[in-house]
Write a protein that holds these residues in place. Structure first.
Motif, PDB file in Angstrom:
ATOM      1  N   VAL A 155       0.913  -1.162   0.173  1.00  0.00           N
ATOM      2  CA  VAL A 155      -0.193   0.107   0.074  1.00  0.00           C
ATOM      3  C   VAL A 155       0.862   1.193  -0.070  1.00  0.00           C
ATOM      4  O   VAL A 155       2.000   1.392   0.703  1.00  0.00           O
ATOM      5  CB  VAL A 155      -0.921  -0.126   1.186  1.00  0.00           C
ATOM      6  N   ALA A 156       0.584   2.217  -0.826  1.00  0.00           N
ATOM      7  CA  ALA A 156       1.113   3.333  -0.993  1.00  0.00           C
ATOM      8  C   ALA A 156       0.405   4.626  -1.060  1.00  0.00           C
ATOM      9  O   ALA A 156      -0.671   4.348  -1.610  1.00  0.00           O
ATOM     10  CB  ALA A 156       2.167   3.426  -2.072  1.00  0.00           C
ATOM     11  N   ASP A 157       0.708   5.817  -0.661  1.00  0.00           N
ATOM     12  CA  ASP A 157       0.030   7.013  -0.645  1.00  0.00           C
ATOM     13  C   ASP A 157      -1.615   7.013  -0.333  1.00  0.00           C
ATOM     14  O   ASP A 157      -2.589   7.130  -1.161  1.00  0.00           O
ATOM     15  CB  ASP A 157      -0.056   7.300  -2.339  1.00  0.00           C
ATOM     16  N   LEU A 158      -1.458   6.617   0.834  1.00  0.00           N
ATOM     17  CA  LEU A 158      -2.753   6.388   1.647  1.00  0.00           C
ATOM     18  C   LEU A 158      -3.553   7.871   1.853  1.00  0.00           C
ATOM     19  O   LEU A 158      -2.945   8.719   2.262  1.00  0.00           O
ATOM     20  CB  LEU A 158      -2.674   5.596   2.721  1.00  0.00           C
ATOM     21  N   GLN A 159      -4.617   8.193   1.240  1.00  0.00           N
ATOM     22  CA  GLN A 159      -5.329   9.421   1.166  1.00  0.00           C
ATOM     23  C   GLN A 159      -6.084   9.715   2.065  1.00  0.00           C
ATOM     24  O   GLN A 159      -6.407  10.759   2.442  1.00  0.00           O
ATOM     25  CB  GLN A 159      -5.760   9.784  -0.431  1.00  0.00           C
ATOM     26  N   ASN A 192     -16.587  10.671  -1.813  1.00  0.00           N
ATOM     27  CA  ASN A 192     -17.453  10.649  -3.298  1.00  0.00           C
ATOM     28  C   ASN A 192     -17.064   9.797  -4.105  1.00  0.00           C
ATOM     29  O   ASN A 192     -15.746   9.293  -4.137  1.00  0.00           O
ATOM     30  CB  ASN A 192     -17.391  11.976  -3.719  1.00  0.00           C
ATOM     31  N   ALA A 193     -17.748   9.388  -4.997  1.00  0.00           N
ATOM     32  CA  ALA A 193     -17.330   8.523  -6.258  1.00  0.00           C
ATOM     33  C   ALA A 193     -16.046   9.042  -6.904  1.00  0.00           C
ATOM     34  O   ALA A 193     -16.431  10.392  -7.416  1.00  0.00           O
ATOM     35  CB  ALA A 193     -18.560   8.260  -7.001  1.00  0.00           C
ATOM     36  N   GLY A 194     -15.032   8.238  -7.228  1.00  0.00           N
ATOM     37  CA  GLY A 194     -14.149   8.912  -8.028  1.00  0.00           C
ATOM     38  C   GLY A 194     -12.769   9.258  -6.986  1.00  0.00           C
ATOM     39  O   GLY A 194     -11.804   9.584  -7.438  1.00  0.00           O
ATOM     40  N   ASP A 195     -13.312   9.198  -5.744  1.00  0.00           N
ATOM     41  CA  ASP A 195     -12.114   9.602  -4.673  1.00  0.00           C
ATOM     42  C   ASP A 195     -11.146   8.713  -4.650  1.00  0.00           C
ATOM     43  O   ASP A 195     -11.261   7.451  -5.049  1.00  0.00           O
ATOM     44  CB  ASP A 195     -12.434   9.930  -3.323  1.00  0.00           C
ATOM     45  N   GLU A 196      -9.629   9.126  -4.600  1.00  0.00           N
ATOM     46  CA  GLU A 196      -8.448   8.073  -4.772  1.00  0.00           C
ATOM     47  C   GLU A 196      -8.408   7.735  -3.029  1.00  0.00           C
ATOM     48  O   GLU A 196      -8.266   8.587  -2.145  1.00  0.00           O
ATOM     49  CB  GLU A 196      -7.333   8.703  -5.086  1.00  0.00           C
ATOM     50  N   LEU A 197      -8.417   6.588  -2.953  1.00  0.00           N
ATOM     51  CA  LEU A 197      -8.076   6.030  -1.495  1.00  0.00           C
ATOM     52  C   LEU A 197      -6.507   5.617  -1.331  1.00  0.00           C
ATOM     53  O   LEU A 197      -5.953   6.177  -0.276  1.00  0.00           O
ATOM     54  CB  LEU A 197      -8.903   4.632  -1.280  1.00  0.00           C
ATOM     55  N   CYS A 198      -6.017   4.915  -2.107  1.00  0.00           N
ATOM     56  CA  CYS A 198      -4.659   4.572  -2.031  1.00  0.00           C
ATOM     57  C   CYS A 198      -4.027   4.024  -3.339  1.00  0.00           C
ATOM     58  O   CYS A 198      -4.799   3.649  -4.264  1.00  0.00           O
ATOM     59  CB  CYS A 198      -4.027   3.534  -0.766  1.00  0.00           C
ATOM     60  N   GLU A 199      -2.767   3.293  -3.429  1.00  0.00           N
ATOM     61  CA  GLU A 199      -2.189   2.796  -4.522  1.00  0.00           C
ATOM     62  C   GLU A 199      -1.576   1.674  -4.077  1.00  0.00           C
ATOM     63  O   GLU A 199      -0.949   1.426  -3.027  1.00  0.00           O
ATOM     64  CB  GLU A 199      -1.144   3.840  -5.164  1.00  0.00           C
ATOM     65  N   VAL A 200      -1.702   0.680  -4.768  1.00  0.00           N
ATOM     66  CA  VAL A 200      -1.272  -0.667  -4.592  1.00  0.00           C
ATOM     67  C   VAL A 200      -0.099  -0.905  -5.763  1.00  0.00           C
ATOM     68  O   VAL A 200      -0.302  -1.083  -6.687  1.00  0.00           O
ATOM     69  CB  VAL A 200      -2.094  -1.816  -4.273  1.00  0.00           C
TER      70      VAL A 200
END
Length: 359
Positions: free
Chosen positions: A182-186, A194-202
């Motif tokens: 997991v990286a860049d946890l937002q 909201n729909a389209g929000d970024e949670l994190c990057e795997v």
């Protein structure tokens, strides 16, 4: 009296002129070879010119990237109820990493189920009135009538509503799309999303990639599967071995081409790190000499070879340079002994002395 003085003066001066003239003649008669022997020989080191395979080294820099990296995006609006991950944590594909509050979606599904039951009852009731027709042998007519009954009773619409409610309910559960870190946890628990929000990057770091930019003139010497040595900028990481696994077929506005180098799994590397790659491009057999053997005179490349106890001046045509050795396409032959030190000021036929290895 004056005549006597003049006579004495001539007697004294004449031997002087005779001596100077004789000395000049003796100097002119000294052989050039004798003068050359009086000049001390220049100590030099030597090496052999060899006709063999030559590795042309292509240097390029770039950044390390994950083999796969996927951004996890929220698909519906709601409150972030659970967050089961932290940055740097490894997760398996399909693992639940977060949940949204799904109270409204549970209610919507229950409502859809009730509507489906009502529609099913209406459908069954209407179907009884067409018992004989539905039992007929014309299957196409039976199927067509059955679809009409499902539509008129609201059964089809109720089935679609239930699928939509189940889909929205499923969106409340967020799963890891791939295995990785997991990286860049937002976001944080309790956030309204909201729909389209970024949670994190795997990031899948098992197979890392190094993306570098290479001069378009060097691309003909690069092919898929070619070996590359990778040197991360970070201190203490040492070198790694990689292989070329992609070549972008497009040249950018700066005359550079993007080349991808596949790296193995290494705990020393992280995505985003800067690194330098050295791609080895074997060339056809040519005469190869150490780079120190090459000097330039009046802008022309020259290599001195050993001719007995003298240095021989050779104009050469050079090829590629790998930093340690250089190709010589014309001018010297395989097996000739070339001078590799103290050659900057050497001249043709200058006296030389080959230094021993321990000197």
């Amino acid at each position: 009296m004056n005549a006597n003085r003049l006579f004495l003066l001539l007697i004294l001066v004449f031997p002087f002129f005779y001596s100077c003239e004789n000395s000049t003649e003796q100097q002119e008669e000294v052989p050039l070879e004798s003068m050359r022997n009086e000049v001390s020989a220049t100590k030099v080191t030597v090496a052999k010119a060899e006709k063999r395979s030559f590795d042309y080294l292509i240097n390029a820099s770039g950044k390390v990237e994950a083999g796969r990296q996927v951004m996890v995006v929220i698909e519906r609006q709601g409150y972030l109820k659970e967050l089961n991950i932290r940055e740097g944590q490894y997760v398996e594909a399909g693992t639940v990493i977060a949940r949204l509050d799904n109270t409204d979606n549970v209610f919507r599904k229950e409502k859809a189920l009730v509507q489906l039951k009502n529609a099913q009852a209406s459908y069954n009731s209407e179907k009884l009135g067409f018992g004989s027709i539905l039992e007929g042998e014309d299957q196409d007519q039976v199927l067509q009538l059955d679809e009409q009954l499902k539509a008129s009773s609201g059964l089809l619409s109720a089935q679609i509503d239930l699928k939509e409610a189940e889909l929205e309910l499923a969106k409340a559960t967020i799963k890891a799309p791939i295995s990785g870190k997991v990286a860049d946890l937002q976001l944080k628990p309790g956030s309204l999303v909201n729909a389209g929000d970024e949670l994190c990057e795997v990031l899948n770091t098992h197979n890392l990639l190094l993306s570098v930019k290479v001069l378009e003139s060097d691309i003909p010497f690069i092919s898929l599967g070619q070996t590359a040595e990778v040197y991360p900028v970070s201190a203490g990481t040492g070198s790694l071995t990689g292989k070329v696994n992609s070549i972008n077929p497009k040249v950018d506005e700066n005359g550079l081409v993007e080349v991808g180098i596949k790296l193995g799994n290494s705990q020393k590397l992280l995505p985003g790190m800067n690194a330098r790659a050295v791609i080895r491009a074997p060339q056809s057999d040519n005469v190869v000499v150490p780079k120190q053997a090459l000097v330039y005179r009046s802008g022309r490349p020259v290599v001195f070879t050993v001719n007995g106890k003298e240095a021989k001046w050779n104009y050469v045509e050079v090829g590629k340079d790998n930093g340690r050795e250089i190709e010589v396409l014309d001018g010297i032959k395989d097996g000739e002994t070339v001078i590799t030190s103290n050659n900057l000021q050497l001249g043709h036929q200058a006296q030389i002395q080959i230094a021993k290895e321990n000197e």
